[in-house]
Design a protein around this motif. Structure first.
Motif, PDB file in Angstrom:
ATOM      1  N   ALA A 250      66.502 -52.492 134.902  1.00  0.00           N
ATOM      2  CA  ALA A 250      65.665 -54.160 134.782  1.00  0.00           C
ATOM      3  C   ALA A 250      65.765 -54.326 133.554  1.00  0.00           C
ATOM      4  O   ALA A 250      65.854 -55.732 133.311  1.00  0.00           O
ATOM      5  CB  ALA A 250      64.349 -52.879 135.248  1.00  0.00           C
ATOM      6  N   GLY A 253      69.207 -56.181 132.734  1.00  0.00           N
ATOM      7  CA  GLY A 253      68.970 -57.257 133.999  1.00  0.00           C
ATOM      8  C   GLY A 253      68.949 -58.900 133.148  1.00  0.00           C
ATOM      9  O   GLY A 253      69.064 -60.012 133.813  1.00  0.00           O
ATOM     10  N   GLU A 257      69.786 -62.262 133.165  1.00  0.00           N
ATOM     11  CA  GLU A 257      69.328 -63.828 133.552  1.00  0.00           C
ATOM     12  C   GLU A 257      68.617 -64.112 131.847  1.00  0.00           C
ATOM     13  O   GLU A 257      68.535 -65.194 132.439  1.00  0.00           O
ATOM     14  CB  GLU A 257      68.169 -62.935 134.099  1.00  0.00           C
ATOM     15  CG  GLU A 257      68.625 -62.186 135.941  1.00  0.00           C
ATOM     16  CD  GLU A 257      67.102 -62.228 136.212  1.00  0.00           C
ATOM     17  OE1 GLU A 257      67.665 -62.399 137.420  1.00  0.00           O
ATOM     18  OE2 GLU A 257      66.265 -62.403 136.403  1.00  0.00           O
ATOM     19  N   SER A 262      71.915 -64.619 136.146  1.00  0.00           N
ATOM     20  CA  SER A 262      71.576 -64.137 136.847  1.00  0.00           C
ATOM     21  C   SER A 262      72.337 -63.937 138.502  1.00  0.00           C
ATOM     22  O   SER A 262      72.211 -63.503 139.230  1.00  0.00           O
ATOM     23  CB  SER A 262      70.474 -64.793 137.578  1.00  0.00           C
ATOM     24  OG  SER A 262      70.609 -66.698 137.765  1.00  0.00           O
ATOM     25  N   VAL A 265      72.991 -60.442 139.052  1.00  0.00           N
ATOM     26  CA  VAL A 265      72.638 -60.319 138.811  1.00  0.00           C
ATOM     27  C   VAL A 265      71.503 -59.765 140.038  1.00  0.00           C
ATOM     28  O   VAL A 265      71.563 -59.118 140.873  1.00  0.00           O
ATOM     29  CB  VAL A 265      71.264 -59.880 137.416  1.00  0.00           C
ATOM     30  CG1 VAL A 265      70.268 -59.198 137.895  1.00  0.00           C
ATOM     31  CG2 VAL A 265      72.225 -59.856 136.408  1.00  0.00           C
ATOM     32  N   THR A 266      71.086 -60.681 140.860  1.00  0.00           N
ATOM     33  CA  THR A 266      70.215 -61.557 141.951  1.00  0.00           C
ATOM     34  C   THR A 266      70.749 -60.682 142.571  1.00  0.00           C
ATOM     35  O   THR A 266      70.673 -60.083 143.436  1.00  0.00           O
ATOM     36  CB  THR A 266      69.595 -62.858 141.964  1.00  0.00           C
ATOM     37  OG1 THR A 266      69.054 -63.274 140.560  1.00  0.00           O
ATOM     38  CG2 THR A 266      69.086 -63.401 143.137  1.00  0.00           C
ATOM     39  N   LEU A 269      70.283 -57.030 143.780  1.00  0.00           N
ATOM     40  CA  LEU A 269      69.349 -56.482 143.473  1.00  0.00           C
ATOM     41  C   LEU A 269      67.968 -56.629 145.120  1.00  0.00           C
ATOM     42  O   LEU A 269      68.614 -57.456 145.590  1.00  0.00           O
ATOM     43  CB  LEU A 269      68.284 -57.369 142.711  1.00  0.00           C
ATOM     44  CG  LEU A 269      68.880 -57.427 141.552  1.00  0.00           C
ATOM     45  CD1 LEU A 269      68.093 -58.285 140.522  1.00  0.00           C
ATOM     46  CD2 LEU A 269      68.886 -55.303 141.012  1.00  0.00           C
ATOM     47  N   SER A 274      64.246 -56.597 141.783  1.00  0.00           N
ATOM     48  CA  SER A 274      64.104 -58.325 141.623  1.00  0.00           C
ATOM     49  C   SER A 274      62.713 -58.275 140.849  1.00  0.00           C
ATOM     50  O   SER A 274      62.808 -59.192 140.146  1.00  0.00           O
ATOM     51  CB  SER A 274      63.962 -59.118 143.076  1.00  0.00           C
ATOM     52  OG  SER A 274      65.305 -59.189 143.002  1.00  0.00           O
ATOM     53  N   VAL A 277      62.921 -56.436 137.649  1.00  0.00           N
ATOM     54  CA  VAL A 277      63.156 -57.497 136.808  1.00  0.00           C
ATOM     55  C   VAL A 277      62.552 -58.607 135.864  1.00  0.00           C
ATOM     56  O   VAL A 277      62.825 -59.023 135.116  1.00  0.00           O
ATOM     57  CB  VAL A 277      64.822 -57.743 136.724  1.00  0.00           C
ATOM     58  CG1 VAL A 277      65.171 -58.665 136.403  1.00  0.00           C
ATOM     59  CG2 VAL A 277      65.956 -56.624 137.568  1.00  0.00           C
ATOM     60  N   PHE A 303      68.913 -51.171 143.332  1.00  0.00           N
ATOM     61  CA  PHE A 303      70.428 -51.889 144.042  1.00  0.00           C
ATOM     62  C   PHE A 303      70.742 -52.293 145.122  1.00  0.00           C
ATOM     63  O   PHE A 303      69.259 -51.014 146.334  1.00  0.00           O
ATOM     64  CB  PHE A 303      70.919 -50.897 143.509  1.00  0.00           C
ATOM     65  CG  PHE A 303      71.253 -51.441 141.798  1.00  0.00           C
ATOM     66  CD1 PHE A 303      71.827 -52.953 141.697  1.00  0.00           C
ATOM     67  CD2 PHE A 303      71.391 -50.594 141.080  1.00  0.00           C
ATOM     68  CE1 PHE A 303      71.165 -52.737 139.278  1.00  0.00           C
ATOM     69  CE2 PHE A 303      71.169 -50.692 139.476  1.00  0.00           C
ATOM     70  CZ  PHE A 303      71.506 -51.532 139.200  1.00  0.00           C
ATOM     71  N   LEU A 312      79.073 -58.592 137.803  1.00  0.00           N
ATOM     72  CA  LEU A 312      77.871 -57.696 137.480  1.00  0.00           C
ATOM     73  C   LEU A 312      78.570 -57.070 136.187  1.00  0.00           C
ATOM     74  O   LEU A 312      78.624 -56.896 134.484  1.00  0.00           O
ATOM     75  CB  LEU A 312      77.210 -57.347 137.925  1.00  0.00           C
ATOM     76  CG  LEU A 312      76.115 -56.571 136.818  1.00  0.00           C
ATOM     77  CD1 LEU A 312      75.315 -57.243 135.825  1.00  0.00           C
ATOM     78  CD2 LEU A 312      75.239 -55.244 138.129  1.00  0.00           C
TER      79      LEU A 312
END
Length: 393
Positions: A250, A253, A257, A262, A265-266, A269, A274, A277, A303, A312
């Motif tokens: 996290a 991540g 961000e 992001s 990443v976003t 998740l 989220s 993170v 995830f 990513l």
């Protein structure tokens, strides 16, 4: 990629710990106006004498410096750090400089090494390196230590983002020389451990163009982080509780961000991922691990099932030191018993950089673990390397 599976699990376990914080500095001295004073990276914003734990044994003077640097997007941002000057008369031309990049102490402001104290939750993750600093000070080296952008000062720490780290490391030398006129030489060695080993390599690659007035004599990277693009996707298979690893993923991540990445990443998740993170921005790894335990989170639970990691992995690979071109001499120190930064990855890093033309010495020390590489044989070998290319007292 299968050869990395076992190593990846261990490598991402128990990397680093820290304490809570926020975007706005809690310590008034670290606060800066939105329009930063100064004109160029490395300019001093303010400085003062510093005592307490950051004033390590062997230092004749210790200064806290707030200065300008640039983030990964090239924007002017504040950073903070510590200057430690040896005892004794300043040599002609100033003390030769070791600019140190610290291992991960967290994303929160209170994790900044310049704010360390004996009772701080991150103290152990800052203080383990103090004996090496004392050794270097007694040998006649000034030590400058950046907190990195966003640690202590305003903004989110761009964790494991190479350009941001490297700029902070180099600008700390500029700022220290300006804050203490005549005390520091233009001759420097870059060094760092773990996250800081990663930062040191990026600083070495950036130095010729970013700070051309400084004379880089060499770089010593202790157990540098690498190959996260290989490791992070493999954590989706880890369905058993592992709070430290879950929190670290996290935090990585959150670092992406913070640097505006992001988009990679976003989408991968879960809602729980989220949330963790987001928590990483204000909780350091120890606290964040407790949150992961309370919420019964595992690495895999962060995830979405079947998510594509293409973006990513590309973003993580862009921050990997295997992609660097470093023309100056480098020494990598790696413990063979390291279960945090796995020797397998560092082997590959050293081989890749050497193949790209870096004049690199790779020293793998038998039986040494992650923290141990900065003491004992690793410290001795690294110090001898520094003394060879940049004599001290």
């Amino acid at each position: 990629m299968g050869r990395f599976v076992v190593a990846a699990v261990a490598a991402l376990s128990l990397l680093y710990v820290a304490v809570a914080g926020a975007d706005e500095p809690s310590n008034a001295y670290y606060r800066t106006p939105s329009r930063l004073p100064g004109k160029r990276h490395g300019d001093v914003i303010r400085h003062k004498a510093l005592g307490g734990e950051p004033a390590v044994a062997g230092a004749g003077r210790t200064q806290l410096v707030i200065y300008r640097t640039t983030d990964a997007a090239g924007r002017a941002v504040p950073a903070s750090g510590v200057v430690s000057i040896p005892k004794g008369r300043t040599p002609k031309g100033g003390w030769p400089v070791i600019t140190w990049a610290h291992g991960t102490s967290g994303i929160a402001d209170q994790c900044a090494p310049s704010l360390d104290s004996a009772t701080a939750a991150a103290h152990g993750y800052n203080a383990y390196i103090y004996p090496l600093f004392t050794r270097w000070l007694k040998a006649g080296y000034a030590i400058v230590r950046t907190d990195y952008q966003g640690l202590g000062t305003a903004g989110d720490h761009q964790y494991l983002i190479g350009a941001s780290e490297g700029h902070s490391v180099l600008d700390m030398v500029r700022a220290a020389r300006a804050a203490l006129p005549g005390a520091l030489s233009t001759n420097m060695v870059i060094s760092g451990h773990s996250q800081g080993g990663h930062a040191a390599l990026f600083a070495a690659a950036e130095a010729p163009k970013y700070t051309p007035e400084l004379h880089l004599r060499g770089t010593v990277a202790y157990a540098p982080a690498s190959h996260l693009d290989e490791q992070i996707p493999l954590t989706t298979s880890l369905t058993q509780p592992n709070a430290g690893l879950t929190a670290l993923v996290a935090t990585i991540g959150a670092g992406l961000e913070a640097a505006g990445r992001s988009a990679g990443v976003t989408p991968v998740l879960t809602p729980a991922g989220s949330g963790l993170v987001a928590d990483a921005r204000t909780q350091c790894l120890g606290t964040l691990a407790g949150t992961a335990t309370t919420q019964n989170l595992t690495p895999a639970s962060l995830f979405q099932q079947g998510a594509s990691f293409t973006t990513l992995r590309r973003l993580l690979d862009a921050q990997d030191p295997t992609n660097l071109r470093i023309a100056s001499r480098v020494r990598i120190e790696q413990g063979s018993a390291d279960t945090t930064v796995i020797p397998l990855f560092t082997d590959d890093l050293a081989k890749t950089l050497t193949g790209r033309g870096t004049p690199l010495t790779y020293n793998k020390v038998a039986g040494i673990d992650h923290a141990g590489i900065t003491s004992g044989a690793g410290a001795t070998d690294g110090t001898k390397y520094i003394e060879k290319w940049m004599p001290g007292r």
